[in-house]
Design a protein around this motif. Structure first.
Motif, PDB file in Angstrom:
ATOM      1  N   ALA A  17       0.864  -1.240  -0.082  1.00 37.51           N
ATOM      2  CA  ALA A  17      -0.086   0.087  -0.223  1.00 37.51           C
ATOM      3  C   ALA A  17       0.845   1.340  -0.033  1.00 37.51           C
ATOM      4  O   ALA A  17       1.981   1.047   0.528  1.00 37.51           O
ATOM      5  CB  ALA A  17      -1.045   0.006   1.118  1.00 37.51           C
ATOM      6  N   TRP A  18       0.420   2.315  -0.587  1.00 38.68           N
ATOM      7  CA  TRP A  18       1.272   3.456  -0.629  1.00 38.68           C
ATOM      8  C   TRP A  18       0.166   4.720  -0.527  1.00 38.68           C
ATOM      9  O   TRP A  18      -0.895   4.980  -1.204  1.00 38.68           O
ATOM     10  CB  TRP A  18       1.916   3.637  -2.046  1.00 38.68           C
ATOM     11  CG  TRP A  18       2.577   5.055  -2.217  1.00 38.68           C
ATOM     12  CD1 TRP A  18       3.495   5.608  -1.508  1.00 38.68           C
ATOM     13  CD2 TRP A  18       2.260   5.881  -3.433  1.00 38.68           C
ATOM     14  NE1 TRP A  18       3.888   6.639  -2.053  1.00 38.68           N
ATOM     15  CE2 TRP A  18       3.455   7.097  -3.138  1.00 38.68           C
ATOM     16  CE3 TRP A  18       1.675   5.840  -4.406  1.00 38.68           C
ATOM     17  CZ2 TRP A  18       3.290   8.160  -4.016  1.00 38.68           C
ATOM     18  CZ3 TRP A  18       1.794   6.864  -5.294  1.00 38.68           C
ATOM     19  CH2 TRP A  18       2.603   7.835  -5.076  1.00 38.68           C
ATOM     20  N   ASN A  19       0.512   5.581   0.320  1.00 37.17           N
ATOM     21  CA  ASN A  19      -0.198   6.785   0.451  1.00 37.17           C
ATOM     22  C   ASN A  19       0.507   8.094   0.085  1.00 37.17           C
ATOM     23  O   ASN A  19       1.324   8.624   0.734  1.00 37.17           O
ATOM     24  CB  ASN A  19      -0.665   7.187   2.190  1.00 37.17           C
ATOM     25  CG  ASN A  19      -1.499   8.505   2.420  1.00 37.17           C
ATOM     26  OD1 ASN A  19      -1.385   9.192   1.708  1.00 37.17           O
ATOM     27  ND2 ASN A  19      -2.427   8.118   3.351  1.00 37.17           N
ATOM     28  N   ALA A  21      -0.069  11.294  -0.287  1.00 42.34           N
ATOM     29  CA  ALA A  21      -0.284  12.267   0.429  1.00 42.34           C
ATOM     30  C   ALA A  21       0.940  12.321   1.361  1.00 42.34           C
ATOM     31  O   ALA A  21       1.530  13.239   1.678  1.00 42.34           O
ATOM     32  CB  ALA A  21      -1.616  12.682   1.112  1.00 42.34           C
ATOM     33  N   SER A  22       1.224  11.052   2.408  1.00 43.26           N
ATOM     34  CA  SER A  22       2.132  11.150   3.317  1.00 43.26           C
ATOM     35  C   SER A  22       3.536  10.615   2.813  1.00 43.26           C
ATOM     36  O   SER A  22       4.545  10.745   3.406  1.00 43.26           O
ATOM     37  CB  SER A  22       1.640  10.328   4.538  1.00 43.26           C
ATOM     38  OG  SER A  22       1.660   8.947   4.269  1.00 43.26           O
ATOM     39  N   GLY A  72      -5.606  12.150  -4.984  1.00 46.09           N
ATOM     40  CA  GLY A  72      -5.498  12.050  -3.542  1.00 46.09           C
ATOM     41  C   GLY A  72      -5.831  10.840  -3.109  1.00 46.09           C
ATOM     42  O   GLY A  72      -6.404  10.703  -2.019  1.00 46.09           O
ATOM     43  N   THR A  74      -5.291   6.508  -2.147  1.00 48.07           N
ATOM     44  CA  THR A  74      -4.447   5.546  -1.710  1.00 48.07           C
ATOM     45  C   THR A  74      -4.397   4.195  -2.683  1.00 48.07           C
ATOM     46  O   THR A  74      -5.561   3.811  -2.872  1.00 48.07           O
ATOM     47  CB  THR A  74      -4.757   5.228  -0.278  1.00 48.07           C
ATOM     48  OG1 THR A  74      -4.686   6.192   0.597  1.00 48.07           O
ATOM     49  CG2 THR A  74      -4.051   4.261   0.406  1.00 48.07           C
ATOM     50  N   SER A  76      -3.378   0.227  -3.284  1.00 51.14           N
ATOM     51  CA  SER A  76      -2.679  -1.034  -2.815  1.00 51.14           C
ATOM     52  C   SER A  76      -3.165  -2.095  -3.790  1.00 51.14           C
ATOM     53  O   SER A  76      -3.794  -1.770  -4.865  1.00 51.14           O
ATOM     54  CB  SER A  76      -3.736  -1.372  -1.629  1.00 51.14           C
ATOM     55  OG  SER A  76      -4.934  -1.365  -2.143  1.00 51.14           O
TER      56      SER A  76
END
Length: 80
Positions: A17-19, A21-22, A72, A74, A76
């Motif tokens: 998983a990759w976010n 924003a963060s 924006g 997320t 996965s």
């Protein structure tokens, strides 16, 4: 052991998983195994991820990542 980790071990599948924003990126232990990397010796990064993507598919995957960043979202996925 949690059920997701156990299920991935039994089925020999991994997840990540990759976010955007963060910038937080997560790989399951099985995902590391699939790519032949030891989780203790490798820090997951955006660059390492793209080194693992086949060269013929890298541009398309990069575009999809950039679209997710703009939206924006997320990301996965699962691997086998």
């Amino acid at each position: 052991m949690d059920y997701l980790a156990l299920g991935q071990k039994i089925t020999r599948t991994g997840s990540w998983a990759w976010n955007p924003a963060s910038g937080a990126l997560f790989w399951s232990r099985e995902h590391f195994r699939i790519f032949g990397l030891e989780p203790e010796n490798n820090k997951v990064s955006y660059q390492i991820f793209f080194q693992m993507v086949h060269a013929d598919e890298r541009a398309q995957v990069e575009r999809e990542f950039q679209e997710a960043v703009r939206a924006g979202a997320t990301l996965s996925a699962s691997t086998a």
